[in-house]
Design a protein around this motif. Sequence first.
Motif, PDB file in Angstrom:
ATOM      1  N   THR A  59       0.829  -1.211   0.000  1.00 12.51           N
ATOM      2  CA  THR A  59       0.000   0.000   0.000  1.00 12.51           C
ATOM      3  C   THR A  59       0.858   1.252   0.000  1.00 12.51           C
ATOM      4  O   THR A  59       0.618   2.186  -0.790  1.00 12.51           O
TER       5      THR A  59
ATOM      6  N   SER B 206       2.589   1.658  -3.386  1.00 17.87           N
ATOM      7  CA  SER B 206       1.691   2.051  -4.479  1.00 17.87           C
ATOM      8  C   SER B 206       1.313   3.529  -4.409  1.00 17.87           C
ATOM      9  O   SER B 206       0.986   4.127  -5.440  1.00 17.87           O
ATOM     10  N   GLU B 207       1.352   4.114  -3.223  1.00 17.48           N
ATOM     11  CA  GLU B 207       0.986   5.526  -3.076  1.00 17.48           C
ATOM     12  C   GLU B 207       1.924   6.456  -3.845  1.00 17.48           C
ATOM     13  O   GLU B 207       1.533   7.565  -4.212  1.00 17.48           O
TER      14      GLU B 207
END
Length: 201
Positions: free
Chosen positions: A182, A185-186
Amino acid sequence: MRLEIGFIPHKWISDIPDACGYFPFAIEGETENIVDFTFSGNCNVEEFVSNWMNEINHFPIYIFVEVCDYNQKEFEQDCQTYNIEFVRAKFGFYKAIIENCRQFSVIFPYVYASGGMNDVALWSLKRDVFRLEKRDINTIWGIKKLHIPVVTLLKNDCVFWVSFDAASLFAISNGSQFSTITKISEKLPPKTHFIISEYEE
């Protein structure tokens, strides 16, 4: 852009670096996260990585790369043209300080090409973590003592390596930014599609 992203087991890092494997440089300090980014399909890797570094925005970036003899003059000329501070180290290595994305996009093709030719191609975020030192390294002729790059990682440091044949990038990080899919991916560029790879411990 399509990627495969996977967390690499720590056992891939050996006390004696592997000139033909993972990894051809010595690593000192903690290595909390080792992430493999493998490219798939037809893609412009140079453009993608430049955009990615712009998204991460942790300048200055310190490049540490072997540059072939026939590219050295052009490399130095580009550094001078774009006001990139650089030093020529021993054994064909160069260290360059990248202050912005434009400079990175100029220099990264040399880095990517070096990885594609199985030369050492590295960069770090925000801090210079590189030096050359005579160390044991595993070669096709057995263990030899040679001058190799040494990477020293402290808290929040991150270093990238272009793997052999430039098939993928590895991020070795002690920061939270590479601790989960997560968080990774940001900071990927827009329109990046990825799948998750699983590696056995």
